[in-house]
Write an enzyme that holds these catalytic residues in place. Structure first.
Site, short mmCIF file in Angstrom:
data_model
loop_
_atom_site.label_atom_id
_atom_site.label_comp_id
_atom_site.label_asym_id
_atom_site.label_seq_id
_atom_site.Cartn_x
_atom_site.Cartn_y
_atom_site.Cartn_z
N TYR A 157 -3.34 0.56 2.93
CA TYR A 157 -1.96 0.23 2.53
C TYR A 157 -1.47 1.20 1.46
O TYR A 157 -0.41 1.80 1.59
CB TYR A 157 -1.92 -1.21 2.01
CG TYR A 157 -0.53 -1.71 1.66
CD1 TYR A 157 0.42 -1.91 2.66
CD2 TYR A 157 -0.18 -1.99 0.34
CE1 TYR A 157 1.69 -2.38 2.34
CE2 TYR A 157 1.10 -2.46 0.02
CZ TYR A 157 2.03 -2.65 1.03
OH TYR A 157 3.29 -3.11 0.73
N LYS A 161 1.51 3.99 1.94
CA LYS A 161 2.77 3.82 1.20
C LYS A 161 2.99 4.95 0.19
O LYS A 161 4.12 5.32 -0.09
CB LYS A 161 2.77 2.47 0.49
CG LYS A 161 2.91 1.28 1.44
CD LYS A 161 4.30 1.25 2.06
CE LYS A 161 4.56 -0.02 2.84
NZ LYS A 161 5.92 -0.08 3.38
N THR A 192 7.61 -13.15 0.40
CA THR A 192 7.82 -12.95 1.84
C THR A 192 6.53 -13.31 2.57
O THR A 192 5.49 -13.53 1.95
CB THR A 192 8.16 -11.47 2.15
OG1 THR A 192 7.00 -10.68 1.88
CG2 THR A 192 9.34 -10.97 1.35
N1 LIG Z 1 6.42 -8.61 -0.23
C1 LIG Z 1 5.95 -7.80 -1.14
O1 LIG Z 1 5.37 -8.22 -2.16
C2 LIG Z 1 6.14 -6.31 -1.00
C3 LIG Z 1 5.92 -5.48 -2.11
C4 LIG Z 1 6.09 -4.11 -1.99
C5 LIG Z 1 6.50 -3.59 -0.77
N2 LIG Z 1 6.71 -4.40 0.30
C6 LIG Z 1 7.13 -3.78 1.55
O2 LIG Z 1 8.34 -4.38 1.97
C7 LIG Z 1 8.50 -4.17 3.38
C8 LIG Z 1 9.01 -5.44 4.01
O3 LIG Z 1 8.00 -6.45 3.94
P1 LIG Z 1 8.30 -7.94 3.50
O4 LIG Z 1 7.65 -8.17 2.19
O5 LIG Z 1 9.74 -8.24 3.67
O6 LIG Z 1 7.39 -8.75 4.55
P2 LIG Z 1 7.71 -9.45 5.93
O7 LIG Z 1 8.68 -10.54 5.75
O8 LIG Z 1 6.39 -9.75 6.53
O9 LIG Z 1 8.44 -8.28 6.75
C9 LIG Z 1 7.76 -7.25 7.39
C10 LIG Z 1 8.70 -6.74 8.47
O10 LIG Z 1 8.14 -5.58 9.10
C11 LIG Z 1 8.20 -5.79 10.50
N3 LIG Z 1 7.15 -5.04 11.17
C12 LIG Z 1 5.82 -5.05 10.88
N4 LIG Z 1 5.17 -4.25 11.72
C13 LIG Z 1 6.10 -3.71 12.55
C14 LIG Z 1 6.04 -2.82 13.63
N5 LIG Z 1 4.88 -2.27 14.06
N6 LIG Z 1 7.18 -2.49 14.28
C15 LIG Z 1 8.36 -3.04 13.88
N7 LIG Z 1 8.48 -3.87 12.85
C16 LIG Z 1 7.36 -4.22 12.20
C17 LIG Z 1 8.07 -7.30 10.68
O11 LIG Z 1 8.65 -7.72 11.89
P3 LIG Z 1 7.90 -8.10 13.25
O12 LIG Z 1 6.63 -8.82 12.89
O13 LIG Z 1 8.90 -8.95 13.94
O14 LIG Z 1 7.67 -6.80 13.94
C18 LIG Z 1 8.92 -7.79 9.54
O15 LIG Z 1 10.28 -7.78 9.89
C19 LIG Z 1 7.14 -3.69 3.88
O16 LIG Z 1 7.21 -2.31 4.13
C20 LIG Z 1 6.21 -3.98 2.74
O17 LIG Z 1 5.11 -3.11 2.70
C21 LIG Z 1 6.55 -5.75 0.20
#
Ligand SMILES: NC(=O)c1ccc[n+]([C@@H]2O[C@H](COP(=O)([O-])OP(=O)(O)OC[C@H]3O[C@@H](n4cnc5c(N)ncnc54)[C@H](OP(=O)(O)O)[C@@H]3O)[C@@H](O)[C@H]2O)c1
Length: 254
Positions: A157, A161, A192
């Protein structure tokens, strides 16, 4: 006057979390939105929600690691809305976590494919559409993990990133002269689905909250507001920036 009036945006990872909230916010600020992720039902629900609020959105389900999907999203933006101004390449996965010797090659490659190659493919096809307009804003979702903070068990990860930040800086330098700004948003712990692995017991949640100066997690809507800043003219002189929206986790020593 709405911030994104007349603009068209692609939002990946829009089926939940940060992408879902950002797509809704973009639409409420006047943008036409192309929403992307693998789960079609969630995307359809989002489109219905945006339309019910008077906005415009279309959905296409697919995998961001698939090159044809990346080009189809841009084609859809051009056919449905006449062009592309904003690309929010946000889809991501935790990938395989754990001690590095236990991470399989496939687990490593899956994280790289979605988080880094997916970001590259998004940009690869979004850039030519933005060049036609002579302007644009590309935004990638990275994280503080692997950049300002090292966490055990997050090799795939963190590396994928951090790679996104390298990609972003290269593109910012390459595209600035042509009017395209390129930035990354680096959220801290956000409520999330993806974060559940980190906060699924009261003890783990308290630990993660305590890492932040603000002593709480973010809501996805809070992160969306910062994405809106990068997408809009409010950030017209900001490019090449890895923007921390992390509740202070990167500077916390308490
Ligand atoms: N939550 C945190 O604490 C946090 C912190 C730092 C960064 N982030 C980043 O924020 C971003 C969004 O994540 P989130 O926290 O909002 O979590 P989330 O609600 O689980 O969203 C992840 C999204 O990515 C999509 N996704 C995953 N694999 C995919 C693929 N192969 N093709 C197309 N879509 C895909 C999922 O949709 P489907 O499953 O429908 O494909 C979902 O819409 C991510 O890049 C994550 O690394 C999150």
């Amino acid at each position: 006057m709405k911030t994104l009036n007349g603009k068209t945006a692609i939002v990946t990872g829009a089926s939940s979390g940060i992408g879902y909230e950002t797509a809704k916010l973009f639409a409420s600020e006047g943008a036409n939105v192309v929403v992307a992720a693998r789960r079609r039902n969630e995307l359809d629900r989002l489109v219905a929600e945006i339309e019910a609020a008077g906005g415009k959105a279309v959905a296409l389900a697919g995998d961001v690691a698939d090159e044809t999907y990346a080009s189809s999203l841009v084609e859809l933006a051009e056919n449905a809305f006449g062009g592309l101004d904003i690309g929010f390449n946000n889809a991501g996965t935790n990938g395989e976590m754990g001690p590095t010797p236990d991470i399989s090659l496939k687990g490593w490659q899956d994280a790289l494919n979605v988080n880094l190659t997916g970001a590259f493919l998004g940009a690869k096809y979004q850039i030519p559409a933005m060049l036609k307009r002579g302007a644009g804003s590309l935004i990638f979702t990275s994280t503080f993990v692997g950049y300002t903070v090292g966490f055990p068990g997050t090799a795939a990860y963190g590396a994928s990133k951090a790679g996104v930040i390298g990609l972003m800086k290269s593109l910012a330098a390459e595209l600035g002269p042509q009017g395209i700004r390129v930035n990354a948003i680096l959220p801290g712990g956000t409520e999330t689905a993806m974060a559940q692995a980190w906060i699924d017991t009261p003890e783990k949640r308290a630990f993660v909250e305590g890492l932040n100066v603000l002593k709480r997690l973010a809501s996805p809507a809070e992160i969306a507001r910062s994405v809106l800043y990068l997408a809009s003219d409010a950030s017209s002189f900001t490019t090449g920036s890895a923007m921390l929206v992390d509740g202070g986790v990167s500077i916390n020593r308490t």
